[in-house]
Motif scaffolding. Structure first.
Motif, PDB file in Angstrom:
ATOM      1  N   ILE A  21       4.007  -8.493 -12.261  1.00 21.56           N
ATOM      2  CA  ILE A  21       3.774  -8.022 -10.771  1.00 21.56           C
ATOM      3  C   ILE A  21       4.840  -7.031 -10.282  1.00 21.56           C
ATOM      4  N   LEU A  22       4.461  -5.917  -9.687  1.00 21.46           N
ATOM      5  CA  LEU A  22       5.379  -4.802  -9.295  1.00 21.46           C
ATOM      6  C   LEU A  22       5.285  -4.336  -7.966  1.00 21.46           C
ATOM      7  N   SER A  23       6.223  -4.002  -7.270  1.00 24.65           N
ATOM      8  CA  SER A  23       6.008  -3.451  -6.109  1.00 24.65           C
ATOM      9  C   SER A  23       7.382  -2.703  -5.574  1.00 24.65           C
ATOM     10  N   ILE A  25       9.463  -0.796  -2.184  1.00 28.11           N
ATOM     11  CA  ILE A  25       9.585  -0.397  -0.851  1.00 28.11           C
ATOM     12  C   ILE A  25      10.491   0.864  -0.303  1.00 28.11           C
ATOM     13  N   GLN A  26      10.289   1.636   0.351  1.00 25.24           N
ATOM     14  CA  GLN A  26      10.870   2.888   0.736  1.00 25.24           C
ATOM     15  C   GLN A  26      12.165   2.205   1.498  1.00 25.24           C
ATOM     16  N   PRO A  27      13.690   2.774   1.215  1.00 22.16           N
ATOM     17  CA  PRO A  27      14.437   2.436   2.295  1.00 22.16           C
ATOM     18  C   PRO A  27      14.718   3.561   3.249  1.00 22.16           C
ATOM     19  N   LEU A 145       5.189   9.916  -8.808  1.00 33.20           N
ATOM     20  CA  LEU A 145       6.197   9.238  -8.969  1.00 33.20           C
ATOM     21  C   LEU A 145       5.829   7.638  -8.787  1.00 33.20           C
ATOM     22  N   MET A 146       5.097   7.572  -8.018  1.00 32.49           N
ATOM     23  CA  MET A 146       4.568   6.207  -7.694  1.00 32.49           C
ATOM     24  C   MET A 146       3.871   5.504  -9.041  1.00 32.49           C
ATOM     25  N   ALA A 147       2.921   6.606  -9.470  1.00 28.73           N
ATOM     26  CA  ALA A 147       2.249   6.249 -10.746  1.00 28.73           C
ATOM     27  C   ALA A 147       3.329   5.805 -11.845  1.00 28.73           C
ATOM     28  N   GLN A 166      -4.963   4.027  -1.991  1.00 34.12           N
ATOM     29  CA  GLN A 166      -5.288   5.233  -2.649  1.00 34.12           C
ATOM     30  C   GLN A 166      -4.500   5.626  -3.830  1.00 34.12           C
ATOM     31  N   HIS A 167      -3.129   5.435  -3.342  1.00 36.62           N
ATOM     32  CA  HIS A 167      -1.987   5.516  -4.441  1.00 36.62           C
ATOM     33  C   HIS A 167      -2.241   4.597  -5.645  1.00 36.62           C
ATOM     34  N   LEU A 168      -2.598   3.582  -5.631  1.00 38.19           N
ATOM     35  CA  LEU A 168      -3.180   2.871  -6.851  1.00 38.19           C
ATOM     36  C   LEU A 168      -4.401   3.482  -7.554  1.00 38.19           C
TER      37      LEU A 168
END
Ligand code: ADP
Ligand code: TRP
Length: 338
Positions: A21-23, A25-27, A145-147, A166-168
């Protein structure tokens, strides 16, 4: 896997136990209830059910936070707050995105197969530039980059709020392109979006978001929190009249923090009339304050040990690199570099 079955049920337990499982979050600011219920809480619950990798997306945050001192401070604060909210570093690998620099190398490789049209269709670039952010290449290439973040850890499940769906999809499209071009290199990840909390409402009824200035911060001091909640926008229905329950921010938020019985009671009072919005807001404030009380205590404890967070992030980075090194060897071999 069907992403509609996202809610954690016992039947899923054994499935998740083999899952990565990966996620991320932006600081990029102070955490709010939308972040907590949309992304952090599901991620925290999933850490019990598989191999969890959670990271602080500081490379991504460079698209909006362009002050080195502020970014460093945000990373630290986010790490403390996420752990205070229940991320358990003994169960989840918790790290800073930039501590695995190979992710930018992978992003470049992915970008060479990513059709421009795929990125041009992304809502988030259009939304952010419409709000006045500079249309930089970084903002445009953000989904690539998210991919890379997702694919570099061979991730199976990605818990996120609905705005990241959508990014997924882009991630999966890019993975398919690479697999078509170079043979079977990547697994296809699945989003995990909890329908019950997919969109947490903000003070004005719109989606809670930093960019809309309608947030309720998780760790706001008591008075500031009360002031915000008492400021929730309501209509001018008189006290004695029934109130509209549909799309009510008060009810939407109360559902997240109150017991089912208390929620039913409030909903009943909305429908009956005779109670003013001020009363409802006071009760909502009490429930939010109580909900986060244990997290505030844990946060105070963490703050007492100034090196704790650095140690957690350093250990997490090492474990994350252990996985990414293996995947990158596979990628470099397939594409013919290195
Ligand atoms: P913001 O919109 O305040 O800038 P981010 O885009 O940084 O928040 O979101 C970080 C994570 O929190 C993402 O996974 C996002 O889907 C989730 N999230 C943010 N706001 C909400 C919300 N109102 N409802 C549900 N999830 C949310
Ligand atoms: N784009 C996500 C957000 O704004 C943060 C993020 C970056 C992320 N990389 C990721 C989320 C990989 C999940 C997986 O919230």
């Amino acid at each position: 896997m069907n992403s509609q079955k996202d809610d954690s049920t016992s039947a899923w337990k054994c499935y998740f136990s083999r899952m990565r499982i990966l996620s991320g979050i932006q600081p990029s600011g102070t955490l709010h209830l939308g972040n907590y219920f949309g992304m952090m809480k599901p991620a925290i619950e999933l850490q019990e059910k598989g191999e969890a990798y959670y990271f602080i997306a500081d490379f991504h945050a460079l698209t909006t936070v362009q002050n080195g001192i502020a970014l460093r401070a945000n990373v630290r604060e986010l790490a403390i707050d996420f752990i205070a909210c229940g991320l358990n570093p003994d169960k989840a690998v918790f790290f800073r995105q930039s501590d695995v620099p190979a992710v930018t190398e992978l992003a470049w490789i992915l970008s060479t197969v990513t059709p421009m049209g795929l990125l041009e269709r992304c809502h988030s670039f259009k939304d952010k530039t419409a709000r006045g952010l500079a249309a930089t290449h970084g903002l445009f290439a953000y989904p690539v980059l998210m991919a890379a973040d997702i694919l570099i850890y061979d991730s199976d499940i990605v818990p996120v709020g609905r705005d990241q769906k959508q990014h997924l999809e882009v991630t999966r499209d890019i993975a398919v392109k690479i697999n078509e071009t170079y043979g079977s290199v990547f697994k296809l990840p699945e989003p995990s979006i909890r329908e019950d909390t997919a969109v947490v409402p903000g003070l004005d009824g719109a989606k809670m978001s930093k960019s809309y200035g309608n947030t309720i911060e998780i760790f706001a001091p008591e008075n500031a929190l009360k002031k915000k909640i008492m400021g929730i926008k309501t209509d001018s229905t008189p006290v004695e009249s029934p109130k509209i329950t549909e799309n009510s921010s008060i009810l939407g938020l109360y559902k997240l923090v109150a017991s089912e019985t208390d929620y039913q009671t409030m909903e009943g009072e909305f429908l009956r009339g005779g109670t003013g919005y001020g009363d409802f807001k006071k009760r909502l404030f009490g429930a939010v304050w109580d909900y986060f009380a244990p997290f505030r205590i844990r946060r105070e404890e963490i703050l007492k040990d100034p090196v704790f967070v650095d140690r957690v992030l350093a250990e997490g980075a090492e474990k994350a690199r252990g996985v990414s090194d293996g995947v990158m060897r596979r990628v470099r071999e397939a594409v013919g570099i290195g």
